[in-house]
Each structure stands twice: as C-alpha cells, then as structure tokens.
Design a protein around this motif. Structure first.
Motif, PDB file in Angstrom:
ATOM      1  N   GLU A 169      -8.802 -14.951  -4.599  1.00 11.01           N
ATOM      2  CA  GLU A 169      -9.459 -14.334  -5.548  1.00 11.01           C
ATOM      3  C   GLU A 169      -9.515 -12.831  -5.796  1.00 11.01           C
ATOM      4  N   SER A 170      -8.880 -12.407  -4.488  1.00  8.07           N
ATOM      5  CA  SER A 170      -8.919 -10.521  -4.572  1.00  8.07           C
ATOM      6  C   SER A 170      -7.623 -10.209  -5.166  1.00  8.07           C
ATOM      7  N   VAL A 171      -6.652 -11.017  -5.085  1.00  4.64           N
ATOM      8  CA  VAL A 171      -5.449 -10.404  -5.584  1.00  4.64           C
ATOM      9  C   VAL A 171      -5.314 -10.061  -7.196  1.00  4.64           C
ATOM     10  N   VAL A 172      -5.075  -8.798  -7.665  1.00  3.96           N
ATOM     11  CA  VAL A 172      -5.158  -8.337  -8.797  1.00  3.96           C
ATOM     12  C   VAL A 172      -3.843  -8.492  -9.352  1.00  3.96           C
ATOM     13  N   LEU A 173      -3.757  -8.713 -10.725  1.00  8.10           N
ATOM     14  CA  LEU A 173      -2.433  -8.680 -11.391  1.00  8.10           C
ATOM     15  C   LEU A 173      -2.598  -7.552 -12.240  1.00  8.10           C
TER      16      LEU A 173
ATOM     17  N   ALA B 250       8.040  -5.195  -2.041  1.00  5.19           N
ATOM     18  CA  ALA B 250       6.635  -5.058  -1.191  1.00  5.19           C
ATOM     19  C   ALA B 250       6.166  -3.651  -0.558  1.00  5.19           C
ATOM     20  N   LEU B 251       5.195  -2.890  -1.206  1.00  3.95           N
ATOM     21  CA  LEU B 251       4.964  -1.446  -0.761  1.00  3.95           C
ATOM     22  C   LEU B 251       3.602  -1.447  -0.264  1.00  3.95           C
ATOM     23  N   GLY B 252       3.261  -0.363   0.425  1.00  2.00           N
ATOM     24  CA  GLY B 252       1.707  -0.089   0.933  1.00  2.00           C
ATOM     25  C   GLY B 252       1.733   0.620   2.017  1.00  2.00           C
ATOM     26  N   ASP B 253       0.601   0.028   2.874  1.00  2.00           N
ATOM     27  CA  ASP B 253       0.080   0.761   4.103  1.00  2.00           C
ATOM     28  C   ASP B 253       0.360  -0.107   5.075  1.00  2.00           C
ATOM     29  N   ARG B 254       0.280   0.750   6.351  1.00  2.00           N
ATOM     30  CA  ARG B 254       0.075  -0.055   7.631  1.00  2.00           C
ATOM     31  C   ARG B 254      -1.070   0.726   8.257  1.00  2.00           C
TER      32      ARG B 254
ATOM     33  N   THR C 278      11.851  -6.037 -11.553  1.00  2.00           N
ATOM     34  CA  THR C 278      11.304  -5.946 -10.115  1.00  2.00           C
ATOM     35  C   THR C 278       9.806  -5.993 -10.498  1.00  2.00           C
ATOM     36  N   VAL C 279       9.434  -6.750  -9.386  1.00  2.00           N
ATOM     37  CA  VAL C 279       7.998  -6.861  -9.194  1.00  2.00           C
ATOM     38  C   VAL C 279       7.509  -6.095  -8.072  1.00  2.00           C
ATOM     39  N   ILE C 280       6.553  -5.025  -8.476  1.00  2.00           N
ATOM     40  CA  ILE C 280       6.104  -4.245  -7.355  1.00  2.00           C
ATOM     41  C   ILE C 280       4.704  -4.917  -6.803  1.00  2.00           C
TER      42      ILE C 280
ATOM     43  N   VAL D  50       1.713  -5.856  -8.770  1.00  2.39           N
ATOM     44  CA  VAL D  50       0.438  -6.972  -8.098  1.00  2.39           C
ATOM     45  C   VAL D  50      -0.227  -6.118  -7.137  1.00  2.39           C
ATOM     46  N   GLN D  51      -1.554  -6.051  -7.147  1.00  2.00           N
ATOM     47  CA  GLN D  51      -2.250  -5.351  -6.093  1.00  2.00           C
ATOM     48  C   GLN D  51      -3.123  -6.203  -5.054  1.00  2.00           C
ATOM     49  N   ALA D  52      -2.773  -5.878  -3.797  1.00  2.00           N
ATOM     50  CA  ALA D  52      -3.824  -6.714  -2.733  1.00  2.00           C
ATOM     51  C   ALA D  52      -4.366  -5.535  -1.854  1.00  2.00           C
TER      52      ALA D  52
END
Length: 768
Positions: free
Chosen positions: A396-400, A495-499, A537-539, A560-562
């Motif tokens: 439910e939290s994944v945002v397209l 797939a990008l983002g944080d650690r 490309t899907v980011i 896509v944002q999670a």
C-alpha cells in the motif's frame, strides 16, 4: 474471614484492590529522598561500551556502573535489553527476567523497573519482523492498517516483558535534508496526527506504553541539521508542530511523551517549563510521564550551555517537567539528590515526578510483584502473519509517480541494475535492527528473511538480467556495467536511493543529514548515462527522503517511489513493477524539482509559492498526495452545505468513478482554504481523506463531515480561533490536482475552541 484478614496487605500500597492513586500516596510516604530519586533513573548496560554510536552521547560518558551499584534505592527504567545486541527471544526474555529480579530484590519495596525498547519499524531486536518505516506509513494514507501493525508489535513486546515503546515520531517534516525524515510520517500535520494517533492507539491497546516524540520542534531545525536550533514563531509551532501531539494525546491514550533535543527560539525543550508543564499538562491535560531523549538532560550542560553542572541540568529538567532520565542515570542520581537535600530543588517538585512514575508502574502492575512472563523457548518474532501484514503495508505504501505505459512490465528481456538492485539492507531504515547494529556486529546474519529487489523480481520476471552496483555512492565501473546492461535489454529497471545508517554511516538516518537534495553520490550521473542509451527505463527509488528528480523524471519511462518498505519491500516493489499489485500509495512528502529552495513542503502561504517577484519557482515535481495506479478516476457532483455557524458542521460530498479497465484504489483527498483571514494562512491544507477500492465502471459517493473547528488557527493574539467568512473546499487526487471546488460560509461570532476541539474529519462511502 479471619483467614482473609490474616493475608491482607499490611501496607496500603501493596493492596491491588485500592485505587492506584491511594497506593502511590501511601508508598511515597514511606520512601526516602534517595528512594524517590531512584525511581526517576535508568540503567543501560551497554551505554558506555566501545563501538559505533547508536545514540547521541556526552563525550565523558565512560563505562557504565555495575547494576548492583544502582539498585539499593530502586530503579525507574531498564533500557533496551533486547535492542542493544543480537539476542534470541528466549535469551532476551531470560535476561530481562534476571535483571528484573535483581532490581526488585535490590530495593526494600521489591519494585521492578519499566522496560523500554525502540519499536519504530517493529520491535527493534534481532529476528523480529521489520515493518516499513514511518514515511511509508504516511504513504499508505491508511490509519486502520497502521493501528493493526502497532497492535501486533505491542503484543509481541508485552509477551516478552517489555512495557514501553519509544514510538511514534510525530515530527512534521519541514526540511527534507533532515536525516530523520525517514522516521517521520510526512509533511502535513493532519496526516502525521491521524496516522501517528493510530500507531499510538494500537500500541496502547496491546498494553504497551506509547511514547509520543519528539516534543517539540525537532524536525524544524535550521538547514535540516540534526539537533540544530529551530527557528519558528509561536503560530507555526502551534498550528503545524504541536498539532499532531494534540491529536495523539486526545485520540490514543498515550501515556508517555519524549522531549526534543533541539532548542526553539533559544529554549531547549528539556528545560522549557512552558512547553512541558504549561502546554502539555495544564492546557492539553496530559497525565502520563515525560521521559528524556537519550542524554537530553546532560545536553543542557554539555551542548546547550544552560547548566554549569549535572546537578544544575537535573534541576532545570525536573522543574520543567521531565520525569525520567534515559537511557542511564547521570543527572537524576547523586547530583539531583544533593540539590534536594540542600533545599535548592523543592521536595514537591521531586514528588510530582515520582508520583507520575509510580502511577504508571501501578497501572502496569509493577507494584503488585509482577514479573515479565517467560517467552516460549522457540518464540517466533517474525511469524507468517507478521510477514503478511508487513507485505500488505509495503504494497500500500509504494507510490507510482509517473508511467508512460511501460508498467506493468511486459517486455521479454528486462535488466535490473543500480546500487540498490540486490541489497537487502536498502529496504530498511536506521531503526531496523540489521541497520542500527550493523557496524557493531559485522557479519551478523540479518535475523529475518529480507529479499532484495533482485530476488523478488526474479520470481516474477523469468528472463531477468541483474547487474548490481557495488556502492550506493556509485563508481565508474558501476556506471559502465549499468549502461552495458541497459543496452542489451528491452526495458531497464534502475534501482536508486539510500543506505540508511546512523551518524554518518549512511546516506539517510539519524545524524545523516544532507546538504542538498541531489541523489547520493553519483547516482544522478548513473541515471543520466542509462537514460542516454535510449532503452525505456523505470527508475525505482528506495529512499528515506524525497530527492530532486527534475533532471531524470522527464527521460524515464516510469518512476516508482518506496520509502524503506521493510522486510517484504522487495516483493512489494516487484509486485507493482509486474502489475501483480495495483499501486495505491500517495506521497506523504512532495518530490522537489531541484535540490535547493528549502523548505519546500506544500503547506505554504501565497508568498511561499512562485511569483513574479522571484526567479525561483519552488513548485514540486510531484506534489503532496500524488500517486498513480493502473486505472483512472473521475470526480463529479460536488455538493457542499452552503453555510454553518462557527461552531457548526458542513457536509462535503462528491461522486468518484473508476473510468478505466482495471480495479484500483483511489485516495480521495479533501482540502480547505481560507481566502481572507486575520493572519496569513496556507494556500490550502489537508482536512480529510478516505481510501476507496472500485472495480471498473463502479462509482461511490463520498461524504465528508467537516466541523468548523477544522478551519481554526492561531490568531493575532496567539489564541486559537474560528473566524466567520468564506471557506473554499477542494476535492481530488492530490494537493494540486483538485477537479472539484466549492465554498461554504461560516457565520456568527469569532469563536475560541479549546483543546477538546474537533480534530478530524469523518468520511462515509456509499456505493452508487
């Protein structure tokens, strides 16, 4: 009868049949000053041990004293028996029982301690379910689901003998650069308040004390720096910062509050009597305990410069209303005792906090000789039901954010690449045990199954090529490998983002603040190189904060944002990519265009928006509340009650129809605006919302019941008021996509609603 009298308690405080207040009064009459002070302190066996920081701490902390040395006068709290080192549930429960027996045997009243643990993404201990981070809770816009999660978390804590959980975080995000954005629920006080209240209510329902934090202003620190001063006026403080606490205190039954580290206008929360006593207790009616954030009392001396010694820091905090010192006793021990004995700290000030602590212990059964129940030797802290719930919240939290039609994936040859492609830790926030303790225990197994995105996507995309990056900051080799993989694929998933980590050991998390909102390291460079291949490309972003995407989103086929979706996050994201899951998440924070221009939340007055007087346009790339799915929804037939008194109610109704070919869930959002007010107001603010699941062609009528109190604000004389006048209503898909607008008029005198004002908007959904 004689037999009953023979076994009746000889001291009133020991009689569980008496009201707690009477028992506490009797017990306090028997206690020495030292015994009273003992109830305000804590013990953390690991507080001075060598290793990487897991909490801010004074430089002179030193080795922890032996437990035996602090027990004679009693003990208030035991700190993180489960959450400081990897330990099995059975061993942890046995260790806690052992410590509690020592605490009870060490004082002449036999009173055990309150045991507390962190529980921001589940009970923070090895082998326990890791749920999504709070920013993901906000993205669900689903308070019922969050309450269910908190009840599950609290139930497992209580079984193990834990009494208090240090959650939820009710800080309203004001600057996304703040490292603890991931621990917050969102940038809107109504969203934070409703979701945070639900979490606290679930924890309390399970019998565990919820701790509302950080009271107050922590997330408003200048430049988004952890523990930096916060600069804001009293109106912003009341209408934005304090409002979620008002809601949670009213609606959850939370019995603990934790003070903030930062100072607001020169006054640290730990020494602010107007905040902790005047507002929290006298005005809002709080009757529980206020606990110090870890070493927060010491920081009055070592960081803020308000005290010249530990004793002075203790006196300031106790007078302000801090009842218990965490995580270990430094100031609320001998330094405080000396001041009480000398008369510098009045006995009644000490007694005030002791009464609150003992009252809570009485409510928890700790005055009755209660001990933690033994956990079963094979206690499973990550049962299938817990994992299923974690997955549902993650889904439910994944945002397209954007999609040109490439999703759901249909291509035969898909490449998955990027620094987070095959990294299980990427799914977790800094208060998940594997990340929180990773550097203290290198090589430690995760403790629970945490499939990476690669593992989860392989199960759904047979012909998947995975070329994982080597570092979250990205190397030359990472860029070259990703470009090569993209060129060979029909579709590339990047797939990008944080650690997430602590105090510089991550790109997000406590103490991991950012100077800009550029993606970490060379990730933007990597993305531009992959996009330049021409392969659709899907980011996919798995982050603890929103990042500036203007330079990337336009060239991407989908975004896509999670937000750290937990142990089942990989499966949730994979489900959205393949179409198995219909995305229903909405942004709890805006996604900015460029990396500067802070703060950038949607809750701005007219002058905070773009105008002819500045070349800077702070409009977000994707606004608060935004999110797409596989279908479309139409809004029609707005009906608004035309007028009501300033203490009345209006009804706002609209019809929502699924106009696409697939089932989907819409988050219907209601915003209000006050075009002419006696002080500057936000352009609009979220007032209410509801989630609606509709089949293709199906419609529903949504009716919101809006009390005039939802238009209230802090007026010119700093009193909360409801003003007569015209209020604009807008209903739609996000804070900027509002197809239906209307007005109603409030008439009558200016009214001053009290703390008992109506804080929420009820929504009723009727199928058409």
């Amino acid at each position: 009868m004689a037999e009953a009298l023979r076994h009746a308690p000889t001291e009133a405080w020991r009689d569980p049949a008496l009201p707690v207040a009477e028992r506490v009064t009797d017990l306090m009459s028997r206690m020495t000053v030292a015994e009273k002070i003992g109830q305000l302190g804590a013990f953390w066996a690991e507080s001075g041990r060598p290793g990487e920081q897991v909490a801010p701490a004074p430089d002179d902390l030193g080795d922890p004293p032996p437990l035996e040395g602090v027990l004679a006068d009693g003990l208030g709290q035991l700190t993180r028996v489960f959450g400081t080192a990897p330990i099995s549930p059975a061993d942890g429960a046995a260790r806690l029982r052992e410590l509690q027996e020592q605490v009870a045997a060490g004082n002449r009243f036999g009173i055990p301690a309150i045991a507390h643990e962190e529980c921001l993404t589940g009970l923070m201990t090895w082998t326990a379910t890791v749920f999504p981070a709070p920013l993901a809770w906000g993205a669900t816009f689903d308070p019922d689901l969050v309450e269910q999660m908190a009840t599950v978390i609290g139930t497992s804590m209580r079984r193990l003998g834990v009494h208090q959980g240090l959650a939820p975080v009710l800080d309203v995000v004001r600057d996304y650069r703040w490292g603890r954005t991931e621990e917050s629920i969102g940038e809107d006080p109504q969203l934070v308040g409703v979701i945070g209240t639900a979490y606290a209510r679930g924890l309390e329902r399970s019998g565990v004390v919820a701790t509302l934090k950080h009271f107050a202003g922590y997330a408003s620190s200048r430049a988004g720096r952890n523990m930096a001063p916060a600069g804001m006026g009293p109106r912003e403080f009341a209408d934005v910062v304090a409002e979620p606490f008002v809601m949670a205190l009213r609606g959850s039954g939370a019995r603990a509050v934790m003070h903030s580290y930062c100072d607001v206008d020169g006054m640290p929360a730990a020494a602010d009597e107007r905040l902790l006593t005047g507002l929290l207790r006298d005005e809002l009616g709080f009757r529980g305990i206020v606990v110090a954030d870890y070493f927060g009392i010491s920081f009055l001396e070592t960081m803020h410069g308000l005290a010249g010694s530990q004793g002075e820091a203790a006196a300031l905090a106790l007078r302000a209303g801090v009842d218990m010192e965490l995580p270990t006793t430094r100031c609320y021990g001998k330094p405080l005792a000396a001041l009480v004995e000398s008369g510098s700290v009045p006995t009644e000030v000490l007694d005030r906090s002791v009464r609150r602590v003992l009252t809570l212990k009485g409510e928890l059964g700790l005055l009755d000789g209660a001990r933690p129940e033994p956990a079963a030797p094979a206690e499973d802290l990550d049962p299938p039901a817990g994992r299923a719930l974690a997955r549902r919240i993650a889904e439910e939290s994944v945002v397209l954010l954007a999609n040109d039609g490439v999703l759901p994936l249909r291509a035969a040859r898909v490449a998955l690449t990027g620094p987070l492609a095959d990294e299980p830790h990427a799914m977790l926030g800094c208060y998940a045990f594997p990340n929180h303790m990773a550097t203290r225990h290198p090589g430690l197994p995760l403790g629970v199954e945490i499939p990476s995105l690669a593992e989860a996507l392989r199960a759904e995309v047979p012909d998947l090529t995975v070329v994982a990056g080597s570092d979250v900051l990205v190397t030359d080799d990472d860029i070259a490998a990703a470009v090569a993989a993209a060129r060979e694929a029909e579709v590339c998933v990047l797939a990008l983002g944080d650690r997430s980590g602590l105090f510089g050991r991550g790109t997000s998390g406590e103490g991991c603040d950012a100077t800009t909102l550029d993606l970490p390291g060379r990730q933007a460079e990597l993305a531009r190189a992959v996009l330049a291949t021409g392969t659709p490309t899907v980011i996919v972003l798995v982050t603890g904060r929103p990042y500036a995407l203007d330079c990337l989103a336009e060239g991407a086929a989908a975004v896509v944002q999670a937000f750290f979706p937990g142990e089942e996050g990989g499966a949730a994201i994979a489900g959205v990519l393949t179409g198995r899951v219909a995305p229903s998440g909405r942004l709890p924070v805006s996604v900015p265009r460029g990396p500067g221009g802070q703060p950038g939340t949607y809750l701005q007055p007219p002058t905070g928006r773009h105008s002819q007087w500045s070349v800077v346009d702070p409009a977000p790339l994707f606004p608060f509340g935004h999110g797409l799915t596989w279908t479309t929804f139409d809004y029609s037939e707005l009906d608004v009650t035309p007028a009501a008194p300033t203490d009345g109610v209006v009804q706002v109704a609209a019809t929502v129809r699924n106009t696409g070919a697939r089932a989907g869930t819409e988050v219907v959002q209601l915003y209000l605006s006050d075009p002419v007010a006696s002080v500057v107001r936000p352009v609009r603010w979220l007032s209410g919302w509801t989630r609606i699941a509709l089949e293709p062609g199906q419609a529903a009528r949504v009716e919101f019941t809006v009390h005039a109190d939802r238009t209230s604000f802090t007026g010119r004389d700093l009193r909360r008021i409801v003003e007569p006048g015209e209020i604009t209503v807008a209903v739609g898909r996000s804070s900027t996509d509002l197809p239906l607008t209307g007005v109603f008029t409030l008439h009558g005198p200016v009214r001053e609603p009290g703390p008992d004002r109506v804080l929420t908007v009820a929504a009723q959904v009727t199928p058409c």
